[in-house]
Write a protein that holds these residues in place. Structure first.
Motif, short mmCIF file in Angstrom:
data_model
loop_
_atom_site.label_atom_id
_atom_site.label_comp_id
_atom_site.label_asym_id
_atom_site.label_seq_id
_atom_site.Cartn_x
_atom_site.Cartn_y
_atom_site.Cartn_z
N MET A 5 0.83 -1.22 0.00
CA MET A 5 0.00 0.00 0.00
C MET A 5 0.86 1.26 0.00
O MET A 5 0.61 2.18 -0.75
CB MET A 5 -0.91 0.00 1.23
CG MET A 5 -1.72 1.27 1.39
SD MET A 5 -2.80 1.54 -0.03
CE MET A 5 -3.00 3.32 0.07
N TYR A 136 -10.36 1.41 -7.58
CA TYR A 136 -10.65 0.86 -6.26
C TYR A 136 -10.13 1.79 -5.16
O TYR A 136 -10.82 2.09 -4.18
CB TYR A 136 -10.02 -0.53 -6.12
CG TYR A 136 -10.27 -1.13 -4.76
CD1 TYR A 136 -11.49 -1.69 -4.45
CD2 TYR A 136 -9.28 -1.07 -3.77
CE1 TYR A 136 -11.73 -2.21 -3.18
CE2 TYR A 136 -9.52 -1.59 -2.51
CZ TYR A 136 -10.74 -2.16 -2.21
OH TYR A 136 -10.98 -2.66 -0.96
N LEU B 19 -7.11 9.65 -2.06
CA LEU B 19 -6.25 9.12 -1.00
C LEU B 19 -5.77 10.24 -0.08
O LEU B 19 -5.71 10.07 1.14
CB LEU B 19 -5.02 8.41 -1.60
CG LEU B 19 -5.27 7.05 -2.27
CD1 LEU B 19 -4.01 6.54 -2.94
CD2 LEU B 19 -5.76 6.03 -1.25
N GLN B 22 -8.71 11.26 2.18
CA GLN B 22 -8.94 10.25 3.22
C GLN B 22 -7.88 10.37 4.31
O GLN B 22 -8.18 10.32 5.50
CB GLN B 22 -8.86 8.84 2.62
CG GLN B 22 -10.01 8.49 1.66
CD GLN B 22 -9.68 7.22 0.87
OE1 GLN B 22 -9.12 6.27 1.40
NE2 GLN B 22 -10.03 7.19 -0.40
N ILE B 111 -2.24 2.87 7.72
CA ILE B 111 -1.64 2.45 6.44
C ILE B 111 -1.79 0.94 6.25
O ILE B 111 -2.11 0.47 5.16
CB ILE B 111 -0.16 2.92 6.36
CG1 ILE B 111 -0.16 4.46 6.24
CG2 ILE B 111 0.57 2.27 5.20
CD1 ILE B 111 1.20 5.09 6.37
N ASN B 112 -1.60 0.17 7.34
CA ASN B 112 -1.74 -1.28 7.21
C ASN B 112 -3.18 -1.68 6.93
O ASN B 112 -3.43 -2.63 6.17
CB ASN B 112 -1.25 -1.98 8.48
CG ASN B 112 0.25 -1.89 8.62
OD1 ASN B 112 0.97 -1.65 7.65
ND2 ASN B 112 0.75 -2.04 9.84
N LYS B 114 -5.38 0.08 5.22
CA LYS B 114 -5.55 0.37 3.78
C LYS B 114 -4.90 -0.74 2.95
O LYS B 114 -5.44 -1.19 1.96
CB LYS B 114 -4.84 1.69 3.44
CG LYS B 114 -5.67 2.91 3.68
CD LYS B 114 -6.30 3.35 2.35
CE LYS B 114 -7.53 4.15 2.59
NZ LYS B 114 -8.49 4.03 1.49
N GLU B 115 -3.70 -1.13 3.37
CA GLU B 115 -2.97 -2.15 2.63
C GLU B 115 -3.75 -3.46 2.61
O GLU B 115 -3.84 -4.12 1.58
CB GLU B 115 -1.60 -2.38 3.29
CG GLU B 115 -0.77 -3.39 2.53
CD GLU B 115 0.30 -4.04 3.37
OE1 GLU B 115 0.50 -3.61 4.52
OE2 GLU B 115 0.92 -5.00 2.88
N ARG B 117 -6.91 -4.03 2.83
CA ARG B 117 -8.04 -4.02 1.89
C ARG B 117 -7.57 -4.16 0.44
O ARG B 117 -8.23 -4.79 -0.37
CB ARG B 117 -8.89 -2.76 2.08
CG ARG B 117 -9.72 -2.84 3.37
CD ARG B 117 -10.99 -2.02 3.29
NE ARG B 117 -10.70 -0.61 3.20
CZ ARG B 117 -10.33 0.14 4.23
NH1 ARG B 117 -10.18 -0.41 5.42
NH2 ARG B 117 -10.09 1.41 4.07
N LEU B 118 -6.41 -3.59 0.15
CA LEU B 118 -5.88 -3.66 -1.21
C LEU B 118 -5.43 -5.09 -1.55
O LEU B 118 -5.74 -5.62 -2.61
CB LEU B 118 -4.71 -2.69 -1.36
CG LEU B 118 -4.31 -2.30 -2.77
CD1 LEU B 118 -5.40 -1.54 -3.47
CD2 LEU B 118 -3.03 -1.46 -2.73
N HIS B 121 -8.12 -7.54 -2.13
CA HIS B 121 -8.89 -7.27 -3.33
C HIS B 121 -8.16 -7.63 -4.62
O HIS B 121 -8.78 -7.94 -5.63
CB HIS B 121 -9.24 -5.78 -3.34
CG HIS B 121 -10.65 -5.54 -3.73
ND1 HIS B 121 -11.69 -5.61 -2.84
CD2 HIS B 121 -11.21 -5.22 -4.92
CE1 HIS B 121 -12.82 -5.35 -3.46
NE2 HIS B 121 -12.55 -5.12 -4.73
N PHE B 122 -6.84 -7.52 -4.59
CA PHE B 122 -6.05 -7.75 -5.81
C PHE B 122 -4.93 -8.74 -5.53
O PHE B 122 -4.40 -8.80 -4.41
CB PHE B 122 -5.45 -6.43 -6.30
CG PHE B 122 -6.49 -5.42 -6.73
CD1 PHE B 122 -7.08 -5.50 -7.98
CD2 PHE B 122 -6.87 -4.40 -5.86
CE1 PHE B 122 -8.05 -4.58 -8.37
CE2 PHE B 122 -7.84 -3.47 -6.25
CZ PHE B 122 -8.43 -3.56 -7.50
N LEU B 127 -1.18 -6.09 -8.47
CA LEU B 127 -0.60 -4.90 -7.84
C LEU B 127 0.76 -4.57 -8.46
O LEU B 127 1.11 -3.40 -8.63
CB LEU B 127 -0.49 -5.10 -6.32
CG LEU B 127 -1.84 -5.21 -5.60
CD1 LEU B 127 -1.64 -5.55 -4.13
CD2 LEU B 127 -2.66 -3.94 -5.76
N ALA B 128 1.50 -5.60 -8.83
CA ALA B 128 2.81 -5.38 -9.46
C ALA B 128 2.63 -4.72 -10.84
O ALA B 128 3.41 -3.83 -11.22
CB ALA B 128 3.58 -6.69 -9.59
#
Lengths: 141, 141
Positions: A5, A136, B19, B22, B111-112, B114-115, B117-118, B121-122, B127-128
């Protein structure tokens, strides 16, 4: 554990800063700002080269007050003019002036050049994945 | 022809705006700004919770003058202090104060979260791919 993230959020900020700088540098040659160039591009693709202010706020996800300031400056510079919405005579629209319309080919050439390098470099599937991640992150509140 | 570049550039800007909003909303609860929270996070992950100003400029791709203003405000709020670089006594570093260190768990939890959830989801591959597209756009001048 890699903190993905932090990387993505940071990469988004860095990419945005870099794209904005590149666009500002290019726009300066036509005595524009990058924001103005983006709005010229957006309006050039709308019916009658016009739209209401709310649509511009939504397109760029910027506040009403910020949009008002940008559009007032563009009006002063004779890049946009206010017209009556042809679909609803009680409403106003923002329309590209003829002098702004002369800038449209330059703006499109810049954006298309950037696009070509992106599609030369990545497959449609890869670009679609990047777009899904970005959408997203925008919507995940 | 779909104009992929407009979409990606626009999506990056919209994701960044979202972002930042938020993060600002969350940071306000600790009387911080999102920028300050990002710098606290960055410094918390460095040796001795310190680094030089240039490293911060590079990390966030922000100008020297902007970085100076942000760090001066953080110094006034006793979030960072200037120390002598232990590796080179002619240089200075910016270090988190003990009161900023108390905020680190809150910043990391945000931050964690948020991470998580990301990554829920992916896939790592998706993500890469997003990261590769963002890095390319940042560097393609």
């Amino acid at each position: 554990m890699v903190n993905q993230m932090i990387n993505i959020g940071r990469l988004i900020k860095r990419a945005d800063v870099s794209l904005s700088r590149q666009m500002n540098d290019f726009a300066r040659q036509s005595e524009l700002t990058g924001n103005q160039m983006n709005i010229i591009d957006y309006l050039s693709r709308q019916e009658n080269m016009a739209d209401n202010q709310q649509a511009i706020e939504n397109e760029f996800n910027i506040r009403r007050s910020t949009t008002s300031i940008i559009l007032q400056r563009m009006e002063k510079r004779h890049l946009v003019q206010r017209i009556i919405d042809p679909h609803d005579r009680r409403k106003r629209q923002v329309q590209l002036t003829s002098s702004a319309q002369q800038l449209v080919p330059t703006v499109h050439a810049y954006i298309n050049g950037k696009e070509r390098r992106l599609t030369d470099h990545f497959s449609p599937a890869e670009l679609a994945t990047a777009a899904r991640v970005l959408r997203y992150l925008e919507e995940d509140n």
